[in-house]
Design a protein around this motif. Structure first.
Motif, PDB file in Angstrom:
ATOM      1  N   GLU A 168       0.828  -1.206   0.000  1.00  0.00           N
ATOM      2  CA  GLU A 168       0.000   0.000   0.000  1.00  0.00           C
ATOM      3  C   GLU A 168       0.866   1.261   0.000  1.00  0.00           C
ATOM      4  OE1 GLU A 168      -3.597   0.422  -0.083  1.00  0.00           O
ATOM      5  OE2 GLU A 168      -3.082  -1.502  -0.993  1.00  0.00           O
ATOM      6  N   TYR A 169       1.957   1.233   0.728  1.00  0.00           N
ATOM      7  CA  TYR A 169       2.856   2.382   0.756  1.00  0.00           C
ATOM      8  C   TYR A 169       3.434   2.629  -0.640  1.00  0.00           C
ATOM      9  CZ  TYR A 169       6.443   5.600   2.472  1.00  0.00           C
ATOM     10  OH  TYR A 169       7.224   6.712   2.691  1.00  0.00           O
ATOM     11  N   LEU A 170       3.836   1.547  -1.294  1.00  0.00           N
ATOM     12  CA  LEU A 170       4.421   1.679  -2.626  1.00  0.00           C
ATOM     13  C   LEU A 170       3.433   2.312  -3.605  1.00  0.00           C
ATOM     14  CD1 LEU A 170       6.663   1.151  -4.682  1.00  0.00           C
ATOM     15  CD2 LEU A 170       5.789  -1.188  -4.941  1.00  0.00           C
ATOM     16  N   ARG A 171       2.194   1.880  -3.539  1.00  0.00           N
ATOM     17  CA  ARG A 171       1.182   2.405  -4.464  1.00  0.00           C
ATOM     18  C   ARG A 171       0.942   3.902  -4.258  1.00  0.00           C
ATOM     19  NH1 ARG A 171      -1.493  -2.581  -2.653  1.00  0.00           N
ATOM     20  NH2 ARG A 171      -1.188  -4.181  -4.254  1.00  0.00           N
ATOM     21  N   ALA A 172       1.246   4.399  -3.086  1.00  0.00           N
ATOM     22  CA  ALA A 172       1.027   5.816  -2.788  1.00  0.00           C
ATOM     23  C   ALA A 172       2.246   6.684  -3.096  1.00  0.00           C
ATOM     24  CB  ALA A 172       0.637   5.985  -1.324  1.00  0.00           C
ATOM     25  N   THR A 173       3.348   6.060  -3.517  1.00  0.00           N
ATOM     26  CA  THR A 173       4.549   6.832  -3.837  1.00  0.00           C
ATOM     27  C   THR A 173       4.442   7.409  -5.242  1.00  0.00           C
ATOM     28  OG1 THR A 173       5.775   4.979  -4.826  1.00  0.00           O
ATOM     29  CG2 THR A 173       5.913   5.244  -2.413  1.00  0.00           C
ATOM     30  N   GLY A 174       5.415   8.206  -5.593  1.00  0.00           N
ATOM     31  CA  GLY A 174       5.502   8.737  -6.953  1.00  0.00           C
ATOM     32  C   GLY A 174       6.353   7.885  -7.866  1.00  0.00           C
ATOM     33  N   LEU A 175       6.734   6.694  -7.411  1.00  0.00           N
ATOM     34  CA  LEU A 175       7.561   5.793  -8.221  1.00  0.00           C
ATOM     35  C   LEU A 175       6.728   5.146  -9.330  1.00  0.00           C
ATOM     36  CD1 LEU A 175       9.413   4.014  -5.273  1.00  0.00           C
ATOM     37  CD2 LEU A 175      10.385   5.744  -6.804  1.00  0.00           C
ATOM     38  N   ASP A 176       7.399   4.695 -10.365  1.00  0.00           N
ATOM     39  CA  ASP A 176       6.752   3.885 -11.401  1.00  0.00           C
ATOM     40  C   ASP A 176       6.759   2.440 -10.903  1.00  0.00           C
ATOM     41  OD1 ASP A 176       6.337   6.041 -13.072  1.00  0.00           O
ATOM     42  OD2 ASP A 176       8.213   5.768 -14.160  1.00  0.00           O
ATOM     43  N   TRP A 177       5.743   2.109 -10.128  1.00  0.00           N
ATOM     44  CA  TRP A 177       5.737   0.837  -9.414  1.00  0.00           C
ATOM     45  C   TRP A 177       4.945  -0.235 -10.154  1.00  0.00           C
ATOM     46  CZ3 TRP A 177       0.859  -0.811  -8.374  1.00  0.00           C
ATOM     47  CH2 TRP A 177      -0.155   0.158  -8.295  1.00  0.00           C
ATOM     48  N   THR A 178       5.313  -1.476  -9.871  1.00  0.00           N
ATOM     49  CA  THR A 178       4.520  -2.647 -10.229  1.00  0.00           C
ATOM     50  C   THR A 178       4.583  -3.603  -9.051  1.00  0.00           C
ATOM     51  OG1 THR A 178       5.078  -2.439 -12.584  1.00  0.00           O
ATOM     52  CG2 THR A 178       4.184  -4.550 -11.852  1.00  0.00           C
ATOM     53  N   VAL A 179       3.444  -4.126  -8.643  1.00  0.00           N
ATOM     54  CA  VAL A 179       3.389  -5.134  -7.582  1.00  0.00           C
ATOM     55  C   VAL A 179       3.054  -6.467  -8.224  1.00  0.00           C
ATOM     56  CG1 VAL A 179       2.215  -5.901  -5.484  1.00  0.00           C
ATOM     57  CG2 VAL A 179       2.687  -3.460  -5.829  1.00  0.00           C
ATOM     58  N   LEU A 180       3.890  -7.462  -7.983  1.00  0.00           N
ATOM     59  CA  LEU A 180       3.664  -8.803  -8.515  1.00  0.00           C
ATOM     60  C   LEU A 180       3.103  -9.699  -7.415  1.00  0.00           C
ATOM     61  CD1 LEU A 180       6.924  -9.361 -10.609  1.00  0.00           C
ATOM     62  CD2 LEU A 180       4.723  -8.424 -11.355  1.00  0.00           C
ATOM     63  N   GLY A 181       2.015 -10.407  -7.730  1.00  0.00           N
ATOM     64  CA  GLY A 181       1.376 -11.289  -6.759  1.00  0.00           C
ATOM     65  C   GLY A 181       1.307 -12.716  -7.257  1.00  0.00           C
ATOM     66  N   PRO A 182       2.432 -13.437  -7.221  1.00  0.00           N
ATOM     67  CA  PRO A 182       2.402 -14.846  -7.635  1.00  0.00           C
ATOM     68  C   PRO A 182       1.719 -15.719  -6.611  1.00  0.00           C
ATOM     69  CG  PRO A 182       4.565 -14.299  -6.762  1.00  0.00           C
ATOM     70  CD  PRO A 182       3.769 -13.015  -6.784  1.00  0.00           C
ATOM     71  N   GLY A 183       1.226 -16.873  -7.062  1.00  0.00           N
ATOM     72  CA  GLY A 183       0.596 -17.833  -6.174  1.00  0.00           C
ATOM     73  C   GLY A 183       1.623 -18.630  -5.391  1.00  0.00           C
ATOM     74  N   THR A 184       1.221 -19.798  -4.930  1.00  0.00           N
ATOM     75  CA  THR A 184       2.097 -20.654  -4.134  1.00  0.00           C
ATOM     76  C   THR A 184       3.318 -21.064  -4.942  1.00  0.00           C
ATOM     77  OG1 THR A 184       0.159 -21.513  -2.972  1.00  0.00           O
ATOM     78  CG2 THR A 184       2.209 -22.773  -2.780  1.00  0.00           C
ATOM     79  N   LEU A 185       4.504 -20.755  -4.428  1.00  0.00           N
ATOM     80  CA  LEU A 185       5.730 -20.954  -5.201  1.00  0.00           C
ATOM     81  C   LEU A 185       6.167 -22.414  -5.211  1.00  0.00           C
ATOM     82  CD1 LEU A 185       7.752 -17.833  -3.994  1.00  0.00           C
ATOM     83  CD2 LEU A 185       6.350 -18.078  -6.060  1.00  0.00           C
ATOM     84  N   THR A 186       6.651 -22.836  -6.375  1.00  0.00           N
ATOM     85  CA  THR A 186       7.162 -24.197  -6.550  1.00  0.00           C
ATOM     86  C   THR A 186       8.535 -24.140  -7.205  1.00  0.00           C
ATOM     87  OG1 THR A 186       6.373 -24.657  -8.810  1.00  0.00           O
ATOM     88  CG2 THR A 186       4.777 -24.912  -6.998  1.00  0.00           C
ATOM     89  N   GLY A 187       9.201 -25.271  -7.214  1.00  0.00           N
ATOM     90  CA  GLY A 187      10.510 -25.374  -7.855  1.00  0.00           C
ATOM     91  C   GLY A 187      10.455 -25.916  -9.267  1.00  0.00           C
ATOM     92  N   GLU A 188       9.279 -25.917  -9.872  1.00  0.00           N
ATOM     93  CA  GLU A 188       9.144 -26.439 -11.239  1.00  0.00           C
ATOM     94  C   GLU A 188       9.871 -25.538 -12.229  1.00  0.00           C
ATOM     95  OE1 GLU A 188       7.615 -29.368 -12.112  1.00  0.00           O
ATOM     96  OE2 GLU A 188       7.640 -29.598  -9.925  1.00  0.00           O
ATOM     97  N   PRO A 189      10.303 -26.105 -13.361  1.00  0.00           N
ATOM     98  CA  PRO A 189      10.995 -25.286 -14.368  1.00  0.00           C
ATOM     99  C   PRO A 189      10.051 -24.290 -15.025  1.00  0.00           C
ATOM    100  CG  PRO A 189      10.598 -27.497 -15.216  1.00  0.00           C
ATOM    101  CD  PRO A 189      10.233 -27.526 -13.755  1.00  0.00           C
ATOM    102  N   ALA A 190      10.637 -23.298 -15.667  1.00  0.00           N
ATOM    103  CA  ALA A 190       9.854 -22.272 -16.343  1.00  0.00           C
ATOM    104  C   ALA A 190       9.110 -22.861 -17.532  1.00  0.00           C
ATOM    105  CB  ALA A 190      10.758 -21.136 -16.811  1.00  0.00           C
ATOM    106  N   THR A 191       7.882 -22.402 -17.724  1.00  0.00           N
ATOM    107  CA  THR A 191       7.122 -22.728 -18.930  1.00  0.00           C
ATOM    108  C   THR A 191       6.888 -21.485 -19.771  1.00  0.00           C
ATOM    109  OG1 THR A 191       4.984 -22.342 -17.853  1.00  0.00           O
ATOM    110  CG2 THR A 191       5.900 -24.583 -17.737  1.00  0.00           C
ATOM    111  N   GLY A 192       6.998 -20.301 -19.142  1.00  0.00           N
ATOM    112  CA  GLY A 192       6.675 -19.074 -19.855  1.00  0.00           C
ATOM    113  C   GLY A 192       5.191 -18.894 -20.063  1.00  0.00           C
ATOM    114  N   LEU A 193       4.377 -19.673 -19.327  1.00  0.00           N
ATOM    115  CA  LEU A 193       2.922 -19.638 -19.476  1.00  0.00           C
ATOM    116  C   LEU A 193       2.282 -19.352 -18.123  1.00  0.00           C
ATOM    117  CD1 LEU A 193       2.513 -22.849 -21.676  1.00  0.00           C
ATOM    118  CD2 LEU A 193       2.612 -20.481 -22.479  1.00  0.00           C
ATOM    119  N   ILE A 194       1.407 -18.347 -18.065  1.00  0.00           N
ATOM    120  CA  ILE A 194       0.781 -17.971 -16.812  1.00  0.00           C
ATOM    121  C   ILE A 194      -0.702 -17.685 -17.001  1.00  0.00           C
ATOM    122  CG2 ILE A 194       2.921 -16.992 -15.882  1.00  0.00           C
ATOM    123  CD1 ILE A 194       1.765 -14.200 -16.500  1.00  0.00           C
TER     124      ILE A 194
END
Length: 292
Positions: free
Chosen positions: A214-240
């Protein structure tokens, strides 16, 4: 991986993804453009995305994307805070392979060799105990910051100290140092309405991340918040799948895919001032990130 493939006066092509060649005896990674016919219209004032899927008969795990954008849109100098984390290490390697100058901040000097092996330049900095001014001095000359640090749970006091307080100081430090771009790696479900009961061991982390985001969203920065799900050790697929509608179907998200998404948003100006929730899915990363 991300690869800078072509530079022209008014455009640049960047491929994002992983292509694994099963026909090679060692299963080595192929260049993403080895068998691709690429096309990109001249970019004018905004980026245009052109997608290309590898042929299934040639690759059992192949997908990449082409981002055609105005020259110099990419961030040449990127700082990663929490540089020894699993997502951070994957991201460092992607960005370094792309040709970016990557500086990874770590707390423990023993982690320096691991970070160096990714192609990043390690800097020992304890952000938990550093002032805003000290962090700003360390960020001087950078073009973007990626926050991928965390206390690791367990101690609520330290969780608040790192995941909330230090994160907020890093945002103020970025502004003080003139670093305009800031990417926060958060989690799917973060926010004031996270729903975690106060008696749960995850409560401090949920509260800390909600406050920092919430603090980040209120700044003047060019922000992006990433919200990934439950993290796993699987290899990349490039598909989301972005904005998962039914978490009950599972929210598994490969850390390698998270790293690809983080690398992609640094190249995509249309992801600024957005909170992007996602999990592993069936849509190409860039297509998913730029869909209307």
């Amino acid at each position: 991986m991300i690869r800078r493939s072509l530079h022209r006066p008014n455009r640049a092509l960047t491929a994002i993804g992983t292509v694994l060649d099963p026909e090679h005896p060692e299963g080595r990674r192929r260049g993403a453009f080895d068998d691709a016919q690429l096309f990109a219209d001249d970019a004018q004032s905004s980026a245009k995305v052109v997608g290309y899927r590898a042929r299934p008969r040639r690759f059992f795990c192949g997908v990449f994307f082409v981002v055609a954008c105005c020259q110099n849109v990419g961030m040449p100098k990127i700082a990663i805070i929490g540089g020894h984390g699993k997502v951070a290490m994957l991201l460092s390697r992607i960005l370094s392979d792309e040709g970016h100058s990557v500086t990874s901040f770590v707390r423990n000097p023993q982690h320096v060799p691991d970070v160096t092996a990714t192609g990043a330049a390690p800097v020992v900095l304890d952000v938990e105990n550093s002032t805003t001014t000290e962090i700003a001095a360390a960020l001087g000359g950078q073009d973007a910051v990626v926050w991928s640090a965390g206390a690791g749970g367990g101690n609520p006091a330290r969780t608040y100290a790192v995941d909330r307080d230090a994160a907020i100081r890093s945002m103020d430090a970025a502004a003080l140092a003139g670093v305009g771009r800031y990417v926060m790696v958060s989690y799917l479900g973060a926010g004031p309405g996270h729903g975690v009961p106060e008696s749960h061991s995850f409560f401090a982390y949920a509260e800390a991340k909600a406050a920092a985001d919430e603090y980040l969203r209120a700044t003047g920065l060019d922000w992006t918040v990433l919200g990934p799900g439950t993290l796993t050790g699987e290899p990349a697929t490039g598909l989301i799948e972005t904005d998962p509608e039914n978490p009950g179907n599972g929210t598994q998200t490969s850390r390698a895919n998270v790293a690809l998404v983080a690398a992609a948003v640094l190249e995509l100006p249309e992801t600024v001032h957005r909170t992007i929730t996602f999990k592993d899915g069936t849509v190409d990363v860039v297509e998913a990130l730029t869909a209307e």
